[in-house]
Design a protein around this motif. Structure first.
Motif, short mmCIF file in Angstrom:
data_model
loop_
_atom_site.label_atom_id
_atom_site.label_comp_id
_atom_site.label_asym_id
_atom_site.label_seq_id
_atom_site.Cartn_x
_atom_site.Cartn_y
_atom_site.Cartn_z
N GLY A 1 42.30 35.84 54.47
CA GLY A 1 43.95 36.79 54.70
C GLY A 1 44.46 37.35 53.41
N LYS A 2 43.04 37.32 52.18
CA LYS A 2 42.97 37.93 51.03
C LYS A 2 42.84 39.17 51.12
CE LYS A 2 43.38 33.20 49.43
NZ LYS A 2 43.89 33.43 50.83
N SER A 3 43.13 39.93 50.29
CA SER A 3 42.57 41.23 49.70
C SER A 3 40.88 41.44 49.19
CB SER A 3 42.72 42.25 48.99
OG SER A 3 42.98 43.17 48.04
N GLY A 4 40.48 42.34 49.31
CA GLY A 4 39.25 42.47 49.21
C GLY A 4 38.97 42.52 47.06
N TRP A 5 40.30 42.69 46.75
CA TRP A 5 40.49 43.01 45.03
C TRP A 5 40.32 41.27 44.51
CZ3 TRP A 5 39.73 47.44 42.62
CH2 TRP A 5 40.33 48.13 43.97
N TRP A 6 40.41 40.27 45.26
CA TRP A 6 40.09 39.02 44.36
C TRP A 6 38.68 38.75 44.08
CZ3 TRP A 6 43.83 35.15 43.58
CH2 TRP A 6 45.00 35.41 44.35
N LEU A 7 38.36 39.18 44.52
CA LEU A 7 36.96 39.91 43.98
C LEU A 7 36.86 40.05 42.90
CD1 LEU A 7 33.72 39.23 45.33
CD2 LEU A 7 33.45 41.58 45.97
N LEU A 8 37.63 40.82 42.36
CA LEU A 8 38.08 40.62 40.81
C LEU A 8 37.74 39.89 40.03
CD1 LEU A 8 39.40 44.12 40.38
CD2 LEU A 8 37.06 43.82 40.47
N LEU A 9 38.53 38.33 40.17
CA LEU A 9 38.36 37.32 40.09
C LEU A 9 37.14 36.36 39.65
CD1 LEU A 9 40.21 34.61 42.31
CD2 LEU A 9 40.88 35.29 39.63
N GLN A 10 35.46 37.28 39.43
CA GLN A 10 34.62 36.50 39.02
C GLN A 10 34.33 37.21 37.81
OE1 GLN A 10 31.94 38.26 41.67
NE2 GLN A 10 32.31 39.43 41.69
N PHE A 11 35.02 37.68 37.13
CA PHE A 11 34.46 38.31 35.89
C PHE A 11 35.84 37.30 35.48
CE2 PHE A 11 33.55 42.01 38.39
CZ PHE A 11 32.84 42.66 38.17
N VAL A 12 36.46 36.38 35.64
CA VAL A 12 37.58 36.30 34.81
C VAL A 12 36.81 34.64 34.69
CG1 VAL A 12 40.06 34.42 34.58
CG2 VAL A 12 39.72 37.12 35.84
N PRO A 13 37.26 33.80 33.71
CA PRO A 13 36.30 32.70 33.52
C PRO A 13 36.84 31.71 34.76
CG PRO A 13 36.79 32.98 31.06
CD PRO A 13 37.51 34.12 32.37
N PHE A 14 36.39 30.59 35.57
CA PHE A 14 36.74 29.50 36.41
C PHE A 14 36.93 30.48 37.37
CE2 PHE A 14 37.29 27.23 32.77
CZ PHE A 14 36.46 26.15 32.59
N GLY A 15 36.97 32.20 37.84
CA GLY A 15 37.30 32.70 39.01
C GLY A 15 36.12 32.32 39.92
N SER A 16 35.13 32.74 39.60
CA SER A 16 34.16 32.02 40.89
C SER A 16 34.70 30.88 41.32
CB SER A 16 32.89 32.62 39.87
OG SER A 16 32.31 33.63 39.76
N LEU A 17 34.63 29.49 40.63
CA LEU A 17 35.47 28.19 41.16
C LEU A 17 36.09 29.15 42.46
CD1 LEU A 17 34.87 25.77 41.94
CD2 LEU A 17 36.46 25.54 40.44
N ILE A 18 37.26 29.69 41.95
CA ILE A 18 37.89 30.21 43.39
C ILE A 18 37.54 30.93 44.34
CG2 ILE A 18 40.12 31.35 43.55
CD1 ILE A 18 40.59 30.76 40.37
N LEU A 19 36.90 32.15 43.97
CA LEU A 19 36.16 32.08 45.43
C LEU A 19 35.47 31.49 45.77
CD1 LEU A 19 35.47 36.02 43.48
CD2 LEU A 19 37.02 35.96 44.61
N PHE A 20 34.86 30.71 44.86
CA PHE A 20 33.85 30.21 46.03
C PHE A 20 34.53 29.48 47.12
CE2 PHE A 20 31.97 25.90 46.44
CZ PHE A 20 31.08 25.80 47.24
N ILE A 21 35.83 28.59 46.39
CA ILE A 21 37.04 27.93 47.02
C ILE A 21 37.64 29.06 48.38
CG2 ILE A 21 39.20 26.41 47.64
CD1 ILE A 21 38.81 25.24 44.59
N PHE A 22 37.84 30.03 48.15
CA PHE A 22 38.36 30.79 49.50
C PHE A 22 37.50 31.20 50.28
CE2 PHE A 22 41.09 33.31 46.45
CZ PHE A 22 42.23 32.30 46.37
N CYS A 23 36.15 31.37 49.77
CA CYS A 23 35.03 31.80 51.27
C CYS A 23 34.55 30.22 51.84
CB CYS A 23 33.77 31.21 50.40
SG CYS A 23 33.51 33.79 49.84
N LEU A 24 35.18 29.28 50.57
CA LEU A 24 35.30 27.77 52.14
C LEU A 24 36.44 27.53 52.96
CD1 LEU A 24 34.03 25.44 49.67
CD2 LEU A 24 32.63 26.34 51.28
N ILE A 25 37.32 28.36 52.92
CA ILE A 25 38.67 27.67 53.55
C ILE A 25 38.16 28.27 55.27
CG2 ILE A 25 40.06 26.80 52.03
CD1 ILE A 25 41.42 29.65 52.39
N ASP A 26 39.11 28.27 56.23
CA ASP A 26 39.42 28.38 57.40
C ASP A 26 39.59 29.19 57.60
OD1 ASP A 26 37.95 28.14 59.97
OD2 ASP A 26 40.04 27.09 61.10
#
Length: 115
Positions: free
Chosen positions: A75-100
């Protein structure tokens, strides 16, 4: 391996729709395995990571596309992918990819699980 091949052939640059967790993580698993093998070949042939660079450039767009489709599935936009350029943003993306998946249909299409 079918999930990886489907992402490469059918959905090479398909940024629309949704990708199940299984599709995303199987793609990621085989991508890591192939990347490891290519790096071993580079080392064995003494090519200074030339093959690895070619492989990574070739796999960049499908990797971005499957990640965007996975975000769409939650349910999230693809623009959330830009979080990987923020410190600890990759961790948030990892969690987003884990949720159902979000159940039912969302703004990005039908649930690929079928319910």
């Amino acid at each position: 391996m079918d999930w990886f091949i489907d992402c490469i052939t059918k959905n090479y640059v398909n940024f629309s729709g949704r990708a199940r967790r299984k599709e995303y993580w199987m793609y990621t698993l085989f991508n890591c395995i192939i990347c490891f093998v290519v790096m071993l070949l580079d080392g064995a042939l003494g090519l200074n990571y030339v093959l690895s660079l070619i492989y990574l450039l070739g796999i960049l767009l499908p990797s971005l596309a499957v990640t965007v489709r996975r975000l769409h599935d939650t349910g999230k936009s693809g623009w959330w992918l830009l979080l990987q350029f923020v410190p600890f943003g990759s961790l948030i993306l990892f969690i987003f990819c884990l949720i159902d998946s979000t159940p039912g249909t969302n703004q990005y299409g039908e649930n690929p699980k079928g319910f």
